[in-house]
Design an enzyme around this catalytic site. Sequence first.
Site, mmCIF file in Angstrom:
data_model
loop_
_atom_site.group_PDB
_atom_site.id
_atom_site.type_symbol
_atom_site.label_atom_id
_atom_site.label_comp_id
_atom_site.label_asym_id
_atom_site.label_seq_id
_atom_site.Cartn_x
_atom_site.Cartn_y
_atom_site.Cartn_z
ATOM 1 N N ASP A 192 0.840 -1.190 0.000
ATOM 2 C CA ASP A 192 0.000 0.000 0.000
ATOM 3 C C ASP A 192 0.885 1.253 0.000
ATOM 4 O O ASP A 192 2.113 1.155 0.065
ATOM 5 C CB ASP A 192 -0.905 -0.055 1.250
ATOM 6 N N TRP A 258 -3.358 3.104 -5.796
ATOM 7 C CA TRP A 258 -4.669 3.649 -6.198
ATOM 8 C C TRP A 258 -4.640 4.467 -7.486
ATOM 9 O O TRP A 258 -5.234 5.547 -7.577
ATOM 10 C CB TRP A 258 -5.257 4.510 -5.062
ATOM 11 N N GLY A 259 -3.967 3.952 -8.500
ATOM 12 C CA GLY A 259 -3.982 4.626 -9.805
ATOM 13 C C GLY A 259 -3.188 5.917 -9.844
ATOM 14 O O GLY A 259 -3.206 6.628 -10.840
ATOM 15 N N ASP A 279 -10.200 3.073 -3.435
ATOM 16 C CA ASP A 279 -10.856 1.862 -2.930
ATOM 17 C C ASP A 279 -12.279 1.719 -3.455
ATOM 18 O O ASP A 279 -13.040 2.685 -3.523
ATOM 19 C CB ASP A 279 -10.912 1.889 -1.404
HETATM 20 C C1 GLA Z 1 -5.984 1.136 1.516
HETATM 21 C C2 GLA Z 1 -6.085 0.098 0.417
HETATM 22 C C3 GLA Z 1 -7.166 -0.911 0.772
HETATM 23 C C4 GLA Z 1 -6.845 -1.554 2.102
HETATM 24 C C5 GLA Z 1 -6.664 -0.492 3.185
HETATM 25 C C6 GLA Z 1 -6.121 -1.062 4.463
HETATM 26 O O1 GLA Z 1 -7.119 1.918 1.589
HETATM 27 O O2 GLA Z 1 -6.347 0.701 -0.813
HETATM 28 O O3 GLA Z 1 -7.265 -1.881 -0.243
HETATM 29 O O4 GLA Z 1 -5.689 -2.324 1.979
HETATM 30 O O5 GLA Z 1 -5.761 0.512 2.764
HETATM 31 O O6 GLA Z 1 -5.996 -0.078 5.454
#
Ligand code: GLA
Length: 635
Positions: A192, A258-259, A279
């Site tokens: 992440d 996230w892109g 997300d």
């Molecule tokens: C981010 C990621 C999610 C998840 C959360 C965990 O938001 O994009 O997919 O892993 O963190 O805290």
Amino acid sequence: MTIRAVLTSVAAWGLLGLAAPALAQSDPLAATGAWSIPERSQARTPPMGWNSWNAFRTEVDEARVLGAARAMVDSGLAGLGYTYVNIDDGWWLRRRQSDGRLEIRTAIFPSARIEGGDTSFRPFTDALHGMGLKAGIYTDIGRNACSQAYDLHSPNLPEGSTAEREVGLHGHVDQDIRLYFAEWGFDYIKVDACGINVYGPENPLVAEHAYTPVPPLIDQVSINRTDVPAVQALYRQVAGALDRYNPDGDYILAICNWGSANVRAWGKDVGHLWRTSGDITPTWTRMLHNFDSASTRALYAGPGAWNDPDILFIGHGDFDQDHLTEARSHFALWAMINAPLLISYDLRQAPQSLMDIWGNADLVRLNQDPGGHQGVIAYASDDVQIIVKTLSTGDKAVALFNRGAAPVDVTLTAAHLKFAAGAPVRLRDLWDGALSTFTDETTFTLAPRQTLVFQATGERALPDGVYLSEVPGDVNVAVDGVVAPEPDPVVHRMRNVWGETRGSGERPTYAGWGGARADATPYDEALRIAGRGFDTGIGVLANSRLEVRNAGYTRFEASVGVDDSTRNTRDSVRFAVYGDGRLLAESAPMGFGAAPAALTADISGVDVVEIVARSGTLSSDLPLVVAWGDAALLR
Ligand code: GLA
């Protein structure tokens, strides 16, 4: 660094529109004769399995994970290919200060308590491996993880001093990767990016919780303020450590930024999958958003490298057992665009109606087709889409997708499938098995939010070959000509479930606009050269190079030219075809308005074909859009 790696990194620099470092003076458009994505043995098809996040957030525990694993085995899901069991955020207790070793929260993972006071996930991964499954773990590329900013009520946040709570990879890449893979035996890691995003000095949270302030490398709303090379370099460091501690290559790296940071262009070179958006939430319109962030990027994915629109949310909210139409659509869409199929539900008590969705063997098979060709949008509108995916058998899968809240008639034509007019097309409905046949066209009435999916068999429009846009898994966009990544305006912008309607609205966010496209221009327009339209072809910017794997074809053919949609109507471009690095054919310089030129090359015995559109220095900042109309490999 090998020659190939140098060239790849040069290509990556060029692709970002950045001055390449001193080492990289060579020409990123020069043919290399090679397929530049690392040949990976893992994730040859999209990863499948289970993830704890959408089901439990940080309240993951061993009983829940092993219960899901057991249910996967007992129900037959594992036999269908659901193999990876991935723990997400919430597993850690602290980073021990004496030696930097991470400690597991044994209150939720009791089997991790081992003699001598250490903790280890080895008993847990052994249990999963013993069931014939694989194990995945979660970390962050920075110092702190997402839950430490967004799940502050969680009972499972890391504990202790500032340093003890720094559970992310920062400063510990080799140590942690070694621990996770060599010592604990994991097979998959999701990395992440909150640690380089939300812990800026200006965030009050940082002082309140005594976190180390980290000036953000990622600005999610501004590509210009994001340090793309720095983000890429951090993920490359992880990939390097994974290579060192998994010499057999048995691991999967899931990039979760996230892109952002233009990852959609470079994710394929670094990891096995990369998130294309923020997300997912269990709402219909957010699902559309996540789908759209990946569905236009077919040319960037293929065996070993996948667009990731996020974990499935089937079983929750708009996709729960009372919304099976929506749940089926979500699953069918993920299957069609070769998204990872990661279930996130408490499988110890899943209703049969949901099990039947995840367990639809036909849909799983099409997602897992070895060709790795992501579905391509054959009909685009905000209401309805038709998505067509080429299967390695030569059949097509087709999804008719009603995005809206009203019933709609959808007409499917043989042309959408690139099948011949006048010849029968056989359809098998992959939800109910119904068989039907049509010639030229047929119309279905779709319920609100319904997706029909068929396997289609027919006579190919191109009987002796394949169009490049039918086989995106065999195309690698080595350099896409994008000099200034722009946010993609065609991604659905839903009312935000977190901020609701506070603020000024949901604006386009993810860079990707202007990238290479199958059967469309880089800006989502129809391909057209000097007034002649092409339903089929590759749209890309000038100063681009695409690699194409050739499985025994002998001729390349295309009708090339500057696309009518180009905003740069002044510059000209030369189209060239290379075979294993040798120039095979080249066009004259072509400008806006020039009639399409036929370009043909003998590719007998060639493994990698490269198609290059070169302009040199453009006289304008405006992008020069080019089309490889009807580009095809022929027998
Ligand atoms: C981010 C990621 C999610 C998840 C959360 C965990 O938001 O994009 O997919 O892993 O963190 O805290």
